[in-house]
Design an enzyme around this catalytic site. Sequence first.
Site, PDB file in Angstrom:
ATOM      1  N   CYS A  19       0.838  -1.195   0.000  1.00  0.00           N
ATOM      2  CA  CYS A  19       0.000   0.000   0.000  1.00  0.00           C
ATOM      3  C   CYS A  19       0.883   1.260   0.000  1.00  0.00           C
ATOM      4  O   CYS A  19       1.532   1.536  -0.986  1.00  0.00           O
ATOM      5  CB  CYS A  19      -0.980  -0.078   1.165  1.00  0.00           C
ATOM      6  N   HIS A  33      -3.468  -5.759   1.285  1.00  0.00           N
ATOM      7  CA  HIS A  33      -2.747  -5.947   2.553  1.00  0.00           C
ATOM      8  C   HIS A  33      -2.687  -7.411   2.990  1.00  0.00           C
ATOM      9  O   HIS A  33      -3.512  -7.838   3.813  1.00  0.00           O
ATOM     10  CB  HIS A  33      -3.467  -5.158   3.656  1.00  0.00           C
ATOM     11  N   GLU A  43      -0.715  -8.657   5.094  1.00  0.00           N
ATOM     12  CA  GLU A  43      -0.404  -8.720   6.541  1.00  0.00           C
ATOM     13  C   GLU A  43      -1.669  -8.581   7.390  1.00  0.00           C
ATOM     14  O   GLU A  43      -1.632  -8.824   8.586  1.00  0.00           O
ATOM     15  CB  GLU A  43       0.638  -7.637   6.896  1.00  0.00           C
TER      16      GLU A  43
HETATM   17  N1  LIG Z   1      -3.359   1.860   3.837  1.00  0.00           N
HETATM   18  C1  LIG Z   1      -2.535   2.626   3.205  1.00  0.00           C
HETATM   19  O1  LIG Z   1      -1.332   2.349   3.099  1.00  0.00           O
HETATM   20  C2  LIG Z   1      -3.048   3.902   2.625  1.00  0.00           C
HETATM   21  C3  LIG Z   1      -2.214   4.300   1.445  1.00  0.00           C
HETATM   22  C4  LIG Z   1      -2.306   5.715   0.976  1.00  0.00           C
HETATM   23  N2  LIG Z   1      -1.781   6.631   1.862  1.00  0.00           N
HETATM   24  C5  LIG Z   1      -3.610   5.996   0.330  1.00  0.00           C
HETATM   25  O2  LIG Z   1      -4.611   6.305   0.955  1.00  0.00           O
HETATM   26  O3  LIG Z   1      -3.634   5.860  -0.842  1.00  0.00           O
END
Ligand SMILES: NC(=O)CC[C@H](N)C(=O)O
Length: 228
Positions: free
Chosen positions: A86, A195, A197
Site C-alpha cells: 500500500c 494488505h 499482513e
Molecule cells: N493503507 C494505506 O497504506 C493507505 C495508502 C495511501 N496513503 C492511500 O490512501 O492511498
Amino acid sequence: MKFAVLVFPGSNCDLDMYHAIKDELGEEVEYVWHDTKDLSTFDGILIPGGFSYGDYLRCGAMANQSNVMSEVKKAADAGKPVIGICNGFQILTEAGLLPGALLRNKNLKFICRTVQLKVVNHNTLFTNQYKEDEVITVPIAHGEGNYYCDDATLKSLEDNNQIVFTYSGDNPNGSLADIAGITNERGNVLGMMPHPERAVDELIGGADGLALFKSIVKQWRESNVNEA
Ligand SMILES: NC(=O)CC[C@H](N)C(=O)O
C-alpha cells in the site's frame, strides 16, 4: 530470517506487519525508524502501509527522502527481498525501485473492503506457496491505488512476468490491466496495494496472506541455510 519493518511518521500498518511476522510466521522482526542508516543486519525489508508524512505532495514522495531509503536501495541491489504494501508500494515507485505510479482511485474515494486477487505469477520468491492462478481474498484500504504506467512499461512488465497479482472479478480502483502487485525485473522487490499482513489469521477474517510471507522464508532458507 530477520525482517525489518520500516516506520515513518504516519505509518499505520507497521503493527499489523510486525504481528504477521512475529506471531503468525514465527520469524525475527524489528521496527526500524526512518532515519536509520544501516539495514545490513536484516535479511528482508518490509515497508508497511499508512499515510507517511500525511500523504503530502504525493503519497510516498516525502518518505522517499528519508535516510533509510538509500539503505533500502542497497538491500534491493544485494538481492534481498523488499516488499512495499500500500503506502509502501507508493514509496517504492517514488524511489524508482518499481516502475509506474499510483494515482487517485478512479471513483476519487477512499476504499476499505476485501477484494479477490488472482496470483498470476506463482514463480516468485513472494508467491511460491500459492498455486498458479489461485484466487485469494485480501483487504484493501487506500485512496491512491490506481496503478498506472506507459505502454512500453506495461509491455515489459508483461514480457518479464513482473505482474504478480491482478484484481479478480472487479477492479476496485481503476488500475491499468487490473494490476494489484508487481515486482522489479530481478524479482526481489514486490509492491502491492492489497494488505496480506491483514489476512494472516482466520480470527481476523481470513489467512490467505500468510502464504506470501511463508514463500519468502522458504526461498531464503533454501538459499541460505546449509544442510548438515
Ligand atoms: N493503507 C494505506 O497504506 C493507505 C495508502 C495511501 N496513503 C492511500 O490512501 O492511498
